[in-house]
Design a protein around this motif. Structure first.
Motif, PDB file in Angstrom:
ATOM      1  N   HIS A  68     -34.554  82.378  27.424  1.00 18.84           N
ATOM      2  CA  HIS A  68     -34.898  83.724  27.884  1.00 18.84           C
ATOM      3  C   HIS A  68     -34.625  84.677  26.720  1.00 18.84           C
ATOM      4  O   HIS A  68     -33.460  84.862  26.324  1.00 18.84           O
ATOM      5  CB  HIS A  68     -34.055  84.102  29.105  1.00 18.84           C
ATOM      6  N   GLU A  89     -33.772  87.599  25.452  1.00 17.25           N
ATOM      7  CA  GLU A  89     -33.164  88.928  25.615  1.00 17.25           C
ATOM      8  C   GLU A  89     -31.987  89.028  24.643  1.00 17.25           C
ATOM      9  O   GLU A  89     -31.757  88.101  23.862  1.00 17.25           O
ATOM     10  CB  GLU A  89     -32.811  89.185  27.091  1.00 17.25           C
ATOM     11  N   LYS A 121     -28.662  88.803  24.487  1.00 21.38           N
ATOM     12  CA  LYS A 121     -27.587  87.819  24.281  1.00 21.38           C
ATOM     13  C   LYS A 121     -28.130  86.569  23.600  1.00 21.38           C
ATOM     14  O   LYS A 121     -27.490  85.983  22.732  1.00 21.38           O
ATOM     15  CB  LYS A 121     -26.946  87.417  25.612  1.00 21.38           C
ATOM     16  N   THR A 122     -29.341  86.175  24.019  1.00 17.75           N
ATOM     17  CA  THR A 122     -29.978  85.010  23.397  1.00 17.75           C
ATOM     18  C   THR A 122     -30.197  85.285  21.916  1.00 17.75           C
ATOM     19  O   THR A 122     -30.041  84.397  21.071  1.00 17.75           O
ATOM     20  CB  THR A 122     -31.323  84.732  24.090  1.00 17.75           C
ATOM     21  N   ASP A 124     -34.139  75.660  28.082  1.00 12.43           N
ATOM     22  CA  ASP A 124     -33.690  76.282  29.330  1.00 12.43           C
ATOM     23  C   ASP A 124     -34.784  76.040  30.366  1.00 12.43           C
ATOM     24  O   ASP A 124     -35.746  76.799  30.441  1.00 12.43           O
ATOM     25  CB  ASP A 124     -33.446  77.782  29.121  1.00 12.43           C
ATOM     26  N   GLU A 147     -29.787  74.115  29.304  1.00 16.52           N
ATOM     27  CA  GLU A 147     -29.009  75.226  29.830  1.00 16.52           C
ATOM     28  C   GLU A 147     -28.855  75.238  31.352  1.00 16.52           C
ATOM     29  O   GLU A 147     -27.874  75.724  31.881  1.00 16.52           O
ATOM     30  CB  GLU A 147     -29.715  76.519  29.379  1.00 16.52           C
ATOM     31  N   ASN A 188     -33.029  88.082  38.382  1.00 14.76           N
ATOM     32  CA  ASN A 188     -31.983  88.610  37.489  1.00 14.76           C
ATOM     33  C   ASN A 188     -32.481  88.807  36.064  1.00 14.76           C
ATOM     34  O   ASN A 188     -31.984  89.675  35.342  1.00 14.76           O
ATOM     35  CB  ASN A 188     -30.748  87.697  37.508  1.00 14.76           C
ATOM     36  N   LEU A 189     -33.459  88.004  35.662  1.00 14.05           N
ATOM     37  CA  LEU A 189     -33.979  88.136  34.296  1.00 14.05           C
ATOM     38  C   LEU A 189     -35.287  88.908  34.257  1.00 14.05           C
ATOM     39  O   LEU A 189     -35.573  89.613  33.287  1.00 14.05           O
ATOM     40  CB  LEU A 189     -34.168  86.755  33.677  1.00 14.05           C
ATOM     41  N   GLY A 227     -30.557  89.717  32.916  1.00 10.88           N
ATOM     42  CA  GLY A 227     -29.902  88.413  32.982  1.00 10.88           C
ATOM     43  C   GLY A 227     -28.404  88.563  33.195  1.00 10.88           C
ATOM     44  O   GLY A 227     -27.910  89.640  33.539  1.00 10.88           O
ATOM     45  N   HIS A 228     -27.702  87.460  32.949  1.00 10.98           N
ATOM     46  CA  HIS A 228     -26.259  87.452  33.211  1.00 10.98           C
ATOM     47  C   HIS A 228     -25.527  88.452  32.315  1.00 10.98           C
ATOM     48  O   HIS A 228     -25.988  88.775  31.223  1.00 10.98           O
ATOM     49  CB  HIS A 228     -25.687  86.066  32.918  1.00 10.98           C
ATOM     50  N   MET A 251     -22.658  85.091  29.107  1.00 10.07           N
ATOM     51  CA  MET A 251     -23.548  84.362  28.191  1.00 10.07           C
ATOM     52  C   MET A 251     -22.826  84.041  26.896  1.00 10.07           C
ATOM     53  O   MET A 251     -23.223  83.123  26.165  1.00 10.07           O
ATOM     54  CB  MET A 251     -24.839  85.140  27.939  1.00 10.07           C
ATOM     55  N   PHE A 298     -23.531  80.412  25.609  1.00  8.85           N
ATOM     56  CA  PHE A 298     -24.181  80.234  24.301  1.00  8.85           C
ATOM     57  C   PHE A 298     -23.221  79.661  23.267  1.00  8.85           C
ATOM     58  O   PHE A 298     -23.646  78.999  22.322  1.00  8.85           O
ATOM     59  CB  PHE A 298     -24.827  81.543  23.848  1.00  8.85           C
TER      60      PHE A 298
HETATM   61  N1  ADE Z   1     -29.776  85.342  29.455  1.00  6.42           N
HETATM   62  C1  ADE Z   1     -30.231  84.439  28.579  1.00  6.42           C
HETATM   63  N2  ADE Z   1     -30.364  83.236  29.132  1.00  6.42           N
HETATM   64  C2  ADE Z   1     -29.980  83.365  30.418  1.00  6.42           C
HETATM   65  C3  ADE Z   1     -29.892  82.469  31.506  1.00  6.42           C
HETATM   66  N3  ADE Z   1     -30.212  81.186  31.403  1.00  6.42           N
HETATM   67  N4  ADE Z   1     -29.481  82.966  32.690  1.00  6.42           N
HETATM   68  C4  ADE Z   1     -29.165  84.274  32.806  1.00  6.42           C
HETATM   69  N5  ADE Z   1     -29.205  85.158  31.821  1.00  6.42           N
HETATM   70  C5  ADE Z   1     -29.606  84.715  30.624  1.00  6.42           C
END
Ligand code: ADE
Length: 415
Positions: free
Chosen positions: A52, A54, A56-57, A125, A150, A340-341, A346-347, A352, A356
Motif C-alpha cells: 500500500h 502511503e 509509512k510504506t 501484501d 504482510e 482503512n486504507l 491505513g494503520h 507500521m 515494516f
Molecule cells: N499501511 C501500509 N501498509 C499497510 C497495511 N498492510 N495495513 C494497514 N496500513 C498500511
C-alpha cells in the motif's frame, strides 16, 4: 529519474512532508537504519515490492534504498495508493508504478513492471506479486532468493500454493509473527477502521448496532474499538472457538441472517468472499452503512447491491448510496475496498513501524540465508522478538530480567 509510472509528479512536496511526519514516529525503523546504514547490506540487490503506497510504506522503501537496494514498488490496491507519496518516492530514486484509482489492467501491468527489474527479494501484501510470477513469469522465479508476506489473505494464498506443490521460493510469513499480528492486525486495524468510518461518514457510533463479520485478530480489534466508542457490537462468526471468544468478550453473536435486519453499520473482516449477500441486503434497514476491512473487495457482494438497486449516487467522498426498489438506501464505503486504507491513511504510524521493521529484517534474513526451503516459513523467533525489544528500547522501558534461579525453574520439571 528512475523508471516509473505515476500520476502526479508535481505533488512530490506534499509527499515529502507526509513521509517526514511518519519517519519521526518510526523509532524502530530508524534504529535498524542506523545499525545497517554504513554496511549497505543490500548493495547490488533488487527488491520488488507490492505494498500500500502511503507514507509509512515510503519510509520502509527509503530505508531499503539507503541500505543499498535497488527498489521497485507497485501499489497493492488501486485505492490505497497516495499519488503525492509516489511522486516523492520517485524523487528519492525509487521506481514506482501505481496511481490512485488505477484500473484492474493497469494494476496488473504495474505488477509486471516491478517484476521486470529481476528482483532477488520480494515484499508482498496480498500475494499478488508472488502469484503473478508463478502464473506468468516463471523464468524470473529462479532468480528470487525469497520474499515476505504482510497479510493474512496473502498467507492463505501462499499456503494454498505450498500445498499444491507449486511455490518456487521461500516466503516468510510476516503476518504470523507475534510482533505483527498482536499489534498490527488487532490495534492497527481496530483504530484505522474507525478512522476510515468516521472520516468518511462523520456518523456517531455511540448507541449504534455495529456488526463485525469475522473475529480473527482484525475483527477483535474492530469490535473492541467500536465498543469503546459506545457502539453495541454484534459478531458474526463461522468458527465455534472464535464465536465463544466473542461471546465471552461481551459481544452479541449471531448469524448474518439474524444480524442483517438489526445492524446500523456492517464491517467485514473475514478474508472470505460474499459474506454479505443478496439475501442479507434484502433485509437491511434503511440507511445501513457497509464497509470492508478485508484485503480484497469480495466480502460484500457488490454485484448483488447493484442488481437490487434502482439508483445510485455519490453522497460524499468514498460513500456510494444505492437506492433499492422499495426506497431503502444502503451506503457502501470505498467501493467495498479496505476502508482503512481506501478512505484513510491505513494503520497508525507506530504500528507500521513494527510491521515494516519485521519486513526489513525479513529481507535481510533472506539475503543471509539463501538456501531456505521453498515453503511458507515462520519468521525466526529471535528476529520477531528483536522487533518488540527495539520498540521497548525506543520507549525507554526496562524489562524485568529473570534470575538464574528463575530460568532454571522454568527449564525444569521436578518440583
Ligand atoms: N499501511 C501500509 N501498509 C499497510 C497495511 N498492510 N495495513 C494497514 N496500513 C498500511
Amino acid at each position: 529519474m528512475p523508471k516509473c509510472r505515476i500520476a502526479r509528479p508535481d505533488l512530490a512536496p506534499d509527499g515529502h512532508r507526509k513521509i517526514a511526519w511518519a519517519w519521526a514516529a518510526m523509532p524502530v525503523l530508524r534504529l535498524i537504519h542506523e545499525k545497517y546504514g554504513t554496511s549497505l547490506p543490500f548493495r547490488g540487490i533488487t527488491i520488488s515490492a507490492c505494498l500500500h503506497l502511503e507514507a509509512k510504506t515510503a519510509c520502509l522503501l527509503k530505508v531499503l534504498k539507503d541500505l543499498g537496494a535497488n527498489v521497485a514498488a507497485a501499489g497493492s490496491n488501486p485505492l490505497s495508493t497516495q499519488d503525492d507519496v509516489c511522486a516523492a518516492l520517485v524523487e528519492e530514486g525509487i521506481s514506482v508504478f501505481s496511481r490512485r484509482g488505477m484500473s484492474s489492467s493497469e494494476y496488473i501491468e504495474n505488477l509486471r513492471a516491478v517484476m521486470e527489474f529481476g528482483p532477488r527479494i520480494l515484499i508482498d501484501d496480498g500475494a499478488d506479486l508472488v502469484a503473478l510470477v508463478h502464473e506468468e513469469m516463471p523464468e524470473i522465479a529462479s532468480g528470487i532468493l525469497g520474499g515476505s508476506e504482510e497479510t493474512t489473505t496473502g498467507i492463505k494464498r501462499l499456503k494454498a500454493m505450498e500445498k499444491e506443490g507449486v511455490l518456487r521460493f521461500p516466503m516468510l510469513a510476516v503476518n504470523d509473527a507475534y510482533s505483527k499480528f498482536l499489534f498490527d492486525n488487532r490495534y492497527g486495524t481496530g483504530q484505522s477502521v474507525m478512522d476510515g468510518l468516521l472520516r468518511t461518514t462523520n456518523s456517531l457510533l455511540a448507541g449504534k448496532l455495529f456488526v463485525v463479520a469475522g473475529y480473527g485478530w482484525c475483527g477483535r480489534g474492530i469490535a473492541t474499538r467500536a465498543a469503546g466508542l459506545g457502539a453495541r457490537v454484534t459478531v458474526v462468526e463461522a468458527d465455534p472457538h472464535r464465536a465463544l471468544e466473542a461471546l465471552m468478550d461481551g459481544r452479541d453473536v449471531r448469524s448474518m441472517d439474524e444480524a442483517a435486519p438489526l445492524g446500523d453499520i456492517f464491517v467485514t473482516a473475514t478474508g472470505n468472499l460474499r459474506v454479505i449477500r443478496k439475501e442479507h441486503l434484502e433485509k437491511m434497514k434503511n440507511g445501513a452503512i457497509l464497509a470492508n476491512a478485508g484485503h480484497f473487495n469480495v466480502e460484500i457482494d457488490i454485484p448483488a447491491i447493484e442488481s437490487l438497486s434502482v439508483r445510485r449516487k455519490v453522497s460524499r467522498a468514498n460513500i456510494e448510496t444505492f437506492e433499492l426498489a422499495d426506497g431503502r438506501k444502503l451506503h457502501l464505503l470505498a467501493e467495498g475496498r479496505l476502508v482503512n486504507l481506501a478512505a484513510a491513511d491505513g494503520h497508525p504510524i507506530e504500528i507500521m513501524d513494527l510491521s515494516f521493521a519485521l519486513q526489513l529484517l525479513s529481507s535481510l534474513y533472506i539475503l543471509e540465508h539463501p538456501d531456505l526451503p521453498a515453503r511458507v516459513l515462520r519468521v525466526p523467533e529471535d528476529l520477531d522478538r528483536s522487533v518488540s525489544e527495539l520498540k521497548i528500547e525506543s520507549l525507554g522501558i526496562r524489562l524485568e530480567t529473570l534470575t538464574d534461579e528463575q530460568r532454571a525453574y522454568l527449564a525444569s520439571w521436578k518440583e
